[in-house]
Structure formats: C-alpha cells, structure tokens
Design a protein around this motif. Sequence first.
Motif, mmCIF file in Angstrom:
data_model
loop_
_atom_site.group_PDB
_atom_site.id
_atom_site.type_symbol
_atom_site.label_atom_id
_atom_site.label_comp_id
_atom_site.label_asym_id
_atom_site.label_seq_id
_atom_site.Cartn_x
_atom_site.Cartn_y
_atom_site.Cartn_z
ATOM 1 N N VAL A 73 -4.245 -14.436 -6.126
ATOM 2 C CA VAL A 73 -5.349 -14.227 -5.405
ATOM 3 C C VAL A 73 -4.516 -13.907 -3.961
ATOM 4 O O VAL A 73 -4.682 -12.611 -3.442
ATOM 5 C CB VAL A 73 -6.498 -14.912 -5.368
ATOM 6 C CG1 VAL A 73 -7.402 -14.479 -4.153
ATOM 7 C CG2 VAL A 73 -7.169 -15.013 -6.568
ATOM 8 N N VAL A 74 -3.970 -14.648 -3.579
ATOM 9 C CA VAL A 74 -3.393 -14.501 -2.010
ATOM 10 C C VAL A 74 -2.270 -13.629 -2.259
ATOM 11 O O VAL A 74 -1.936 -12.833 -1.085
ATOM 12 C CB VAL A 74 -2.968 -15.735 -1.345
ATOM 13 C CG1 VAL A 74 -2.264 -15.728 0.153
ATOM 14 C CG2 VAL A 74 -3.978 -16.856 -1.450
ATOM 15 N N HIS A 75 -1.422 -13.415 -3.292
ATOM 16 C CA HIS A 75 -0.575 -12.392 -3.532
ATOM 17 C C HIS A 75 -1.002 -10.884 -3.332
ATOM 18 O O HIS A 75 -0.635 -10.111 -2.650
ATOM 19 C CB HIS A 75 0.271 -12.577 -4.678
ATOM 20 C CG HIS A 75 0.754 -11.270 -5.348
ATOM 21 N ND1 HIS A 75 2.251 -11.140 -5.109
ATOM 22 C CD2 HIS A 75 0.284 -10.480 -6.289
ATOM 23 C CE1 HIS A 75 2.510 -9.805 -5.758
ATOM 24 N NE2 HIS A 75 0.958 -9.522 -6.317
ATOM 25 N N CYS A 76 -2.346 -11.045 -3.940
ATOM 26 C CA CYS A 76 -2.917 -9.307 -3.846
ATOM 27 C C CYS A 76 -3.336 -9.111 -2.401
ATOM 28 O O CYS A 76 -3.047 -7.922 -1.978
ATOM 29 C CB CYS A 76 -3.888 -9.756 -4.779
ATOM 30 S SG CYS A 76 -3.777 -9.413 -6.559
ATOM 31 N N LEU A 77 -3.762 -10.017 -1.810
ATOM 32 C CA LEU A 77 -4.670 -9.955 -0.540
ATOM 33 C C LEU A 77 -3.326 -9.554 0.614
ATOM 34 O O LEU A 77 -3.470 -8.883 1.365
ATOM 35 C CB LEU A 77 -5.060 -11.177 0.137
ATOM 36 C CG LEU A 77 -6.516 -11.585 -0.621
ATOM 37 C CD1 LEU A 77 -7.085 -12.762 -0.293
ATOM 38 C CD2 LEU A 77 -7.550 -10.225 -0.524
ATOM 39 N N PHE A 78 -2.075 -10.284 0.233
ATOM 40 C CA PHE A 78 -1.083 -10.167 1.373
ATOM 41 C C PHE A 78 -0.308 -8.706 0.790
ATOM 42 O O PHE A 78 0.189 -8.113 1.885
ATOM 43 C CB PHE A 78 -0.173 -11.088 1.045
ATOM 44 C CG PHE A 78 -0.268 -12.078 2.059
ATOM 45 C CD1 PHE A 78 0.725 -12.405 3.163
ATOM 46 C CD2 PHE A 78 -1.365 -13.185 1.813
ATOM 47 C CE1 PHE A 78 0.466 -13.478 3.977
ATOM 48 C CE2 PHE A 78 -1.607 -14.085 2.578
ATOM 49 C CZ PHE A 78 -0.625 -14.356 4.154
ATOM 50 N N TYR A 79 -0.664 -8.316 -0.450
ATOM 51 C CA TYR A 79 0.233 -6.955 -0.764
ATOM 52 C C TYR A 79 -0.724 -5.776 -0.061
ATOM 53 O O TYR A 79 -0.219 -4.700 0.377
ATOM 54 C CB TYR A 79 0.227 -6.792 -2.100
ATOM 55 C CG TYR A 79 1.793 -6.631 -2.516
ATOM 56 C CD1 TYR A 79 2.496 -5.706 -2.419
ATOM 57 C CD2 TYR A 79 2.362 -8.069 -2.881
ATOM 58 C CE1 TYR A 79 4.108 -5.682 -2.691
ATOM 59 C CE2 TYR A 79 3.528 -8.182 -3.014
ATOM 60 C CZ TYR A 79 4.544 -6.999 -2.846
ATOM 61 O OH TYR A 79 5.876 -7.300 -3.378
ATOM 62 N N SER A 90 0.629 1.177 -5.909
ATOM 63 C CA SER A 90 -0.237 1.936 -6.973
ATOM 64 C C SER A 90 -1.602 1.670 -6.969
ATOM 65 O O SER A 90 -1.930 0.584 -6.573
ATOM 66 C CB SER A 90 0.519 2.046 -8.362
ATOM 67 O OG SER A 90 0.082 0.751 -8.834
ATOM 68 N N GLU A 91 -2.346 2.557 -7.299
ATOM 69 C CA GLU A 91 -4.061 2.259 -7.411
ATOM 70 C C GLU A 91 -4.256 1.281 -8.645
ATOM 71 O O GLU A 91 -4.806 0.396 -8.803
ATOM 72 C CB GLU A 91 -4.764 3.455 -7.643
ATOM 73 C CG GLU A 91 -6.080 3.243 -7.883
ATOM 74 C CD GLU A 91 -7.109 4.362 -7.511
ATOM 75 O OE1 GLU A 91 -8.557 4.232 -7.713
ATOM 76 O OE2 GLU A 91 -6.472 5.416 -7.785
ATOM 77 N N THR A 92 -3.063 1.449 -9.516
ATOM 78 C CA THR A 92 -3.184 0.592 -10.940
ATOM 79 C C THR A 92 -3.067 -0.925 -10.388
ATOM 80 O O THR A 92 -3.781 -1.615 -10.937
ATOM 81 C CB THR A 92 -2.098 0.719 -11.703
ATOM 82 O OG1 THR A 92 -1.983 2.279 -12.136
ATOM 83 C CG2 THR A 92 -2.086 -0.012 -13.078
ATOM 84 N N HIS A 93 -2.172 -1.226 -9.505
ATOM 85 C CA HIS A 93 -1.812 -2.635 -8.988
ATOM 86 C C HIS A 93 -3.089 -2.925 -8.087
ATOM 87 O O HIS A 93 -3.646 -4.273 -8.437
ATOM 88 C CB HIS A 93 -0.761 -2.516 -8.129
ATOM 89 C CG HIS A 93 -0.499 -4.166 -7.633
ATOM 90 N ND1 HIS A 93 -0.525 -4.374 -6.481
ATOM 91 C CD2 HIS A 93 0.101 -5.046 -8.344
ATOM 92 C CE1 HIS A 93 -0.383 -5.763 -6.345
ATOM 93 N NE2 HIS A 93 0.164 -6.351 -7.412
ATOM 94 N N ILE A 94 -3.706 -2.233 -7.585
ATOM 95 C CA ILE A 94 -4.974 -2.436 -6.634
ATOM 96 C C ILE A 94 -6.040 -2.979 -7.797
ATOM 97 O O ILE A 94 -6.715 -3.684 -7.526
ATOM 98 C CB ILE A 94 -5.484 -1.126 -5.698
ATOM 99 C CG1 ILE A 94 -4.340 -1.103 -4.709
ATOM 100 C CG2 ILE A 94 -6.833 -1.628 -5.184
ATOM 101 C CD1 ILE A 94 -4.587 0.254 -3.934
#
Length: 233
Positions: free
Chosen positions: A178-184, A207-211
């Motif tokens: 979760v924190v990895h996603c927020l930091f990205y 990419s939007e796929t990763h989002i």
Amino acid sequence: MGFEYERIDTNTSDPDLSTSNDTLEQETLLQSGNKEQSKADQNIFIRGAKRLVSSPRTRIARDIFICLLALWGFISIAHIIVLAARRNAPRKHCYCGNSTAEAIFLGCKFDSLAAAWLPPYCRDDELTAEFERSGPGPNGSWDYFADDYHKIPMTLEEVAALGDNQSAKVMMTRGWHVVHCLFYWRKQFRLRFREAQGGIVEPSFDSETHINHCISVILEDSWGTEARIALDS
C-alpha cells in the motif's frame, strides 16, 4: 682648494693614437666581405630549404600529416556529436544489465521502493530514503521474507542480491504494498522537477495499468505480496 677638471682631447699628431687611412679601408673591406658571406649563406640555406620542401618525399609526408590532422579532427567532431546525442536522447528504459555486478558497473543501485536495480535517472533517492523510514519496524524499516508464511526474514542486502536469480521472489506485507503505491504516485508527481535532467519513472510503473493495480491493492484486503527483483524495468 678644489679639484679642477680639464678636458683632454686626443692628440691627432701622435702617431700611436692616430688611425691610418689604410686601416680604415681594410676594416671597411672586411665588413663588406662578412656581409656578402652572410648573404651567401642565407641564400644557400633558403635554396636548400626550398629543395627539401619541394622534394617528392617531403610532399608525401606533408600530405599524410595533413590527412591525419583532418582525420583526427573528424573523429573528434563525431565523438562530440555522439556524446551530445546520447546526452539529449530521451531515456525510455531503466536497464541495469543481467546481474547485480553488471548493475553496479553501470552505475545502478538497488532501490527498495521499486524493488529493483535502477540507474540514477530512474531513481528518486530522497523519496526512497523517506520510504525506508515509513515502515512498522525499528527506525521505520520494512520487513522482507523468503517464504509465504513470513517466517524467514531477509535483510535488505539479501533482497538486493536476488537480482542475480530472476526466478527467486521476496515476500512483503500488504502494508508495504500500500505504501509503495502511495509513494509511487508521489514519484510520478515529483518527476516534473527531474525531467529537465533526463529523469524518468520506470516504464513498468509509469502507466495507468499500475495505477489501477494500486487502487485494487488499497481497496481489497490481502495477506501480503511478492515480487521479483528486476534489473530491467
């Protein structure tokens, strides 16, 4: 009584102090002869130099030297053009070779936020350092495991070394993911301040796929996550 100074002129009547006309003529002839000899020597040197310069061997050597200078200049200009093109060319990948040793040789470094080896222009070292202080462990560290049950802990150095084994995986908690996603998302925003220096976000994450993947991670509950340590992302 003071001293009196008296000017004494040369007595021309004294035969020892006088200069004869014959002596003057001899000196004049000697000087004239020296000048003529000097001119003759100069002419000989000039003619010899002209013969040397105009000889076939000299012309060939001169032409070779000029060609070498031109070739050196061409190579130098081409080298400058290639370097400028590489410097200004858009970077489209974050390649770090095929092993951790090659990654280090290429100037890459393991980035725990990305779980990958990245070159400098793909990293945001300040943001990654903050991420490494945002976990639940001592000093904000994160937990990494070698098994699905989170029983075998791994150090960050051991995780980085997995780059040499692309079939190996490291396990992390859902909180790490979760924190990895927020930091990205922050990394993508901060990119605008690094783009002028050629900075990019890894294509695999930019990419939007990763989002969309991150949205599902945040909204759905899970036990944990797993990842391979990438060398080319």
